[in-house]
Write a protein that holds these residues in place. Structure first.
Motif, PDB file in Angstrom:
ATOM      1  N   ALA A  34       0.835  -1.204   0.000  1.00 37.82           N
ATOM      2  CA  ALA A  34       0.000   0.000   0.000  1.00 37.82           C
ATOM      3  C   ALA A  34       0.873   1.258   0.000  1.00 37.82           C
ATOM      4  O   ALA A  34       0.576   2.219  -0.720  1.00 37.82           O
ATOM      5  CB  ALA A  34      -0.935  -0.010   1.205  1.00 37.82           C
ATOM      6  N   LEU A  37       2.303   2.185  -3.349  1.00 40.90           N
ATOM      7  CA  LEU A  37       1.378   2.785  -4.314  1.00 40.90           C
ATOM      8  C   LEU A  37       1.516   4.300  -4.369  1.00 40.90           C
ATOM      9  O   LEU A  37       0.951   4.940  -5.251  1.00 40.90           O
ATOM     10  CB  LEU A  37      -0.061   2.369  -3.993  1.00 40.90           C
ATOM     11  N   ALA A  38       2.291   4.877  -3.452  1.00 43.78           N
ATOM     12  CA  ALA A  38       2.591   6.314  -3.517  1.00 43.78           C
ATOM     13  C   ALA A  38       3.341   6.646  -4.803  1.00 43.78           C
ATOM     14  O   ALA A  38       3.323   7.787  -5.260  1.00 43.78           O
ATOM     15  CB  ALA A  38       3.403   6.749  -2.297  1.00 43.78           C
ATOM     16  N   ARG A  41       1.436   8.705  -8.209  1.00 44.79           N
ATOM     17  CA  ARG A  41       1.091   9.985  -7.566  1.00 44.79           C
ATOM     18  C   ARG A  41      -0.351  10.415  -7.809  1.00 44.79           C
ATOM     19  O   ARG A  41      -0.901  11.193  -7.054  1.00 44.79           O
ATOM     20  CB  ARG A  41       2.065  11.066  -8.024  1.00 44.79           C
ATOM     21  N   LEU A  43      -2.881   8.510  -7.506  1.00 41.92           N
ATOM     22  CA  LEU A  43      -3.769   7.772  -6.608  1.00 41.92           C
ATOM     23  C   LEU A  43      -3.784   8.473  -5.248  1.00 41.92           C
ATOM     24  O   LEU A  43      -2.744   8.591  -4.603  1.00 41.92           O
ATOM     25  CB  LEU A  43      -3.270   6.333  -6.441  1.00 41.92           C
ATOM     26  N   ALA A  45      -3.828   9.358  -1.419  1.00 42.73           N
ATOM     27  CA  ALA A  45      -3.264   8.621  -0.286  1.00 42.73           C
ATOM     28  C   ALA A  45      -4.336   7.830   0.463  1.00 42.73           C
ATOM     29  O   ALA A  45      -4.088   6.713   0.920  1.00 42.73           O
ATOM     30  CB  ALA A  45      -2.538   9.575   0.660  1.00 42.73           C
ATOM     31  N   ARG A  48      -4.992   4.246  -1.009  1.00 41.09           N
ATOM     32  CA  ARG A  48      -3.899   3.284  -1.232  1.00 41.09           C
ATOM     33  C   ARG A  48      -4.178   1.933  -0.586  1.00 41.09           C
ATOM     34  O   ARG A  48      -3.983   0.893  -1.215  1.00 41.09           O
ATOM     35  CB  ARG A  48      -2.577   3.862  -0.742  1.00 41.09           C
ATOM     36  N   ARG A  49      -4.594   1.925   0.665  1.00 40.35           N
ATOM     37  CA  ARG A  49      -4.821   0.642   1.337  1.00 40.35           C
ATOM     38  C   ARG A  49      -5.973  -0.121   0.691  1.00 40.35           C
ATOM     39  O   ARG A  49      -5.863  -1.329   0.442  1.00 40.35           O
ATOM     40  CB  ARG A  49      -5.078   0.837   2.824  1.00 40.35           C
ATOM     41  N   THR A  51      -7.042   0.156  -2.326  1.00 38.06           N
ATOM     42  CA  THR A  51      -6.586  -0.272  -3.650  1.00 38.06           C
ATOM     43  C   THR A  51      -5.710  -1.508  -3.525  1.00 38.06           C
ATOM     44  O   THR A  51      -5.846  -2.457  -4.311  1.00 38.06           O
ATOM     45  CB  THR A  51      -5.821   0.864  -4.350  1.00 38.06           C
ATOM     46  N   ALA A  52      -4.816  -1.517  -2.535  1.00 36.28           N
ATOM     47  CA  ALA A  52      -3.945  -2.674  -2.316  1.00 36.28           C
ATOM     48  C   ALA A  52      -4.771  -3.928  -2.018  1.00 36.28           C
ATOM     49  O   ALA A  52      -4.527  -4.998  -2.590  1.00 36.28           O
ATOM     50  CB  ALA A  52      -2.968  -2.393  -1.179  1.00 36.28           C
ATOM     51  N   CYS A  97       6.289  -1.989  -6.928  1.00 33.52           N
ATOM     52  CA  CYS A  97       4.980  -2.455  -6.469  1.00 33.52           C
ATOM     53  C   CYS A  97       5.034  -3.722  -5.627  1.00 33.52           C
ATOM     54  O   CYS A  97       3.996  -4.205  -5.217  1.00 33.52           O
ATOM     55  CB  CYS A  97       4.069  -2.691  -7.664  1.00 33.52           C
TER      56      CYS A  97
END
Length: 174
Positions: A34, A37-38, A41, A43, A45, A48-49, A51-52, A97
């Motif tokens: 997660a 995924l930064a 850019r 996406l 913040a 991120r979790r 999405t992961a 990733c």
């Protein structure tokens, strides 16, 4: 099932299964994925979790479908590959990733190697979904499965193989 279809399915199961296990093997691995995924850019913040977790769930479903309902599994693999490729192209480079369970810079050459790898995997997904069905002798089926799994292992080690031919990547500038 044809040998081509079996080999393609084995290739994809190894690749997506390895990616799934690498990211979901522990809470720390999930958190690291997660955080990585930064690199995308665009996406936010806060997403991120989730999405992961969504990527991991999609990979799990894809592996299950490839093992049971080949055409649905092949379609799921194509959708994921297209999404991963689009995200990478939008970011302008392959992000770190943890696709295969370790943190390291992607192979030199920006997103090009990543896109090439995904194009080859997409060809495998098309073969898995479109190759005609039919009976295959057990010995030939075993050969196809081993060949596909071996090809999957090569894909998993793609960055390492590229490193052998290219040498170390130059340090990234932030």
């Amino acid at each position: 099932m044809t040998m081509l279809q079996l080999a393609a399915r084995a290739l994809l199961v190894v690749v997506f299964g390895t990616a799934l296990v690498g990211k979901a093997r522990s809470r720390a691995a999930l958190a690291a994925f997660a955080a990585d995924l930064a690199g995308f850019r665009w996406l936010p913040a806060g997403l991120r979790r989730s999405t992961a977790v969504g990527v991991i769930a999609a990979e799990l479903v894809t592996v299950a479908l490839l093992a049971t309902v080949r055409q649905a599994g092949a379609a799921a693999a194509l959708v994921l590959l297209a999404g991963f490729t689009a995200a990478t192209l939008r970011a302008g480079r392959a992000a770190d990733c943890r696709c295969f369970g370790r943190a390291k810079p992607a192979a030199r050459g920006g997103a090009g190697g990543f896109v090439l790898r995904n194009a080859l995997l997409a060809a495998g997904a098309l073969a898995a979904g479109l190759a005609p069905g039919g009976a295959v002798a057990p010995a030939l089926a075993a050969v196809a499965l081993v060949a596909g799994a071996a090809a999957g292992a090569l894909v998993v080690r793609w960055d390492d193989i590229a490193y052998l031919f290219q040498g170390p990547a130059a340090p990234r500038r932030s």
